[in-house]
Motif scaffolding. Structure first.
Motif: not given
Length: 488
Positions: A404-417
């Motif tokens: 199991l690999a979990l990607l927890a590298m931060g958030f880049i922005s709100p959901v643009a649409p």
């Protein structure tokens, strides 16, 4: 403030933790807060330092020396009044804020900082226990209607302030419960959700209406953003029905890792993994929950979200948990003359790390490896940093076992649409573009549409979200009424 010689007489007292074997058996909070006498001693350590840097170190500008002094003197009721004057939800920050105020504490120059966060925690817990936290409905109604999109800490703070100013406030939340990332991003063992529920009850008594399961706009197809909406409402409908709209959604667009094997079964965003466990803790039944039981888990990302994945994986009963960090290992102690009163660069170990975790620094993932479509391992390489540039270390490649690999590298922005559906202009980082000075006051380029919190500033702390929500509420109040008595 406090006792004049208190900082010379008393040492810092840390909050305690339940033993690791005991707390790994459940998802409840395990921090042992300060007793009243211990909090008094911590309050006594607050120096009469003349210039309290802690006030500016705190994003909501808590009046820290004052409530420290009040706790020292045993005046808890006035202490919560002072605390609430700048912070709507000290039970949130008293549990999960990293305490930049303590980094800025004058005593921290050459000693251990005053335990400000633990005092805040003690004040609000006593206030709830004594029944001092009560609804504060407005004395009059303005006849104005405000829609708040997003029920995280920014949306909740803004909604409460606006309701107390006399406006009719409706909060729209796409998920099935109020709280945003407080509800579905923060594990219960760090903050139980009863704290949110109590505030929701208080706010409803103040006139706030919460509409859950309602998506404003539309998410793009295939989006991995948590969404349990059962209905939708368009931006046009909100702008037609309400006198002002305040966008307070979270920065939920997770940073991806586009390397070979990314589509293997067993590779997930942290924000697919964490919300599911919180729903299960709330009594919901989920099919196909992502579980770490008996698995070798690798968490990619060394921040708080990664730490939350570590703690949750250990509670699932993972065979092993390893956390990756791309940057080199920080020093154990900061260079105080260089960094004080700012947030220091140093190694930080969370309670989740103490529960069992192998930490790897200066390491990058080159490929996800699998068999029959399922993840079996990660190909990695060591990296080094020179003159601000990252280079791979020759001959350092490894193949590490992982189920199991979990990607927890931060958030880049709100959901643009969703943001763009309102016609809101975005900044270079993909956030809603809105200023904070008095001329613009959190207003976007769209008439009567405002933005605050992660929606405006990007991924940040809960305490920053509360600050932005409060300030945006004042800006909206000024827009509607021409003047505002709400605090800045």
């Amino acid at each position: 403030m406090g006792k004049v010689t208190g900082f010379l007489e008393y040492e810092r007292i840390e909050e305690g933790y339940a033993p690791v074997p005991q707390r790994l058996k459940h998802y409840k909070e395990f921090v042992i807060g300060l007793a009243a006498e211990q909090a008094k001693v911590q309050g006594a350590r607050c120096m009469d330092c003349g210039t309290p840097f802690c006030n500016n170190g705190c994003p909501v500008n808590n009046v820290i020396p004052d409530f420290n002094d009040l706790v020292y003197r045993g005046d808890w009721k006035n202490a919560i009044t002072v605390l609430h004057s700048t912070n709507n939800f000290p039970e949130f920050t008293g549990r999960i804020c990293p305490a930049p105020c303590e980094a800025a504490c004058t005593l921290n120059v050459n000693d251990d900082a005053v335990g400000i966060k633990s005092i805040e925690h003690a004040i609000i817990d006593k206030a709830w226990e004594q029944g001092w936290v009560v609804p504060q409905p407005p004395s009059h109604k303005t006849g104005k209607k405000v829609a708040v999109v997003g029920s995280g800490p920014a949306g909740m703070a803004a909604a409460q302030q606006l309701a107390r100013a006399g406006h009719s406030v409706t909060v729209f939340e796409k998920n099935d419960r109020v709280g945003g990332l407080l509800r579905y991003g923060i594990p219960d063992f760090k903050m139980e959700k009863s704290h949110i529920d109590r505030r929701v009850a208080q706010m409803e008594a103040e006139g706030v209406v919460f509409r859950t399961g309602v998506m404003v706009g539309e998410l793009p197809k295939g989006s991995k953003v948590t969404n349990w909406a059962k209905s939708t409402v368009s931006p046009e409908e909100l702008k037609a029905e309400f006198d002002a709209v305040l966008l307070c959604g979270g920065a939920e667009q997770s940073r991806d890792l586009p390397v070979p094997g990314r589509d293997l079964d067993g590779v997930h965003f942290a924000m697919e993994f964490l919300p599911q466990q919180n729903k299960v803790n709330a009594g919901d039944k989920l099919k196909g929950q992502i579980r770490a039981d008996g698995k070798h888990v690798i968490v990619i990302g060394g921040g708080d979200t990664g730490s939350d994945c570590v703690g949750t994986s250990n509670r699932h009963g993972a065979a092993s948990v390893t956390q990756f960090e791309l940057m080199p290992m920080p020093p154990e102690h900061e260079d105080k003359p260089l960094t004080w009163p700012y947030w220091p660069y140093k190694l930080r170990s969370s309670s989740s790390h103490e529960e069992g975790c192998q930490r790897e620094f200066a390491i990058a993932t080159k490929e996800f490896v699998g068999e029959k479509g399922k993840l079996t391992g990660l190909k990695t390489v060591r990296v080094e940093w020179k003159n601000g540039k990252m280079t791979e270390v020759p001959g350092s490649e490894q193949l590490l076992k992982a189920d199991l690999a979990l990607l927890a590298m931060g958030f880049i922005s709100p959901v643009a649409p969703v943001v763009q559906a309102f016609g809101v202009e975005l900044d270079m980082r993909g956030n809603a573009k809105a200023g904070t000075d008095t001329a613009q006051g959190y207003k976007t380029n769209v008439e009567k549409v405002f933005a605050a919190g992660d929606m405006r500033r990007g991924q940040s702390l809960v305490v920053w979200a509360i600050r932005e929500g409060r300030q945006a509420a004042r800006a909206v109040d000024e827009f509607l009424m021409g003047v505002s008595s709400l605090p800045r």
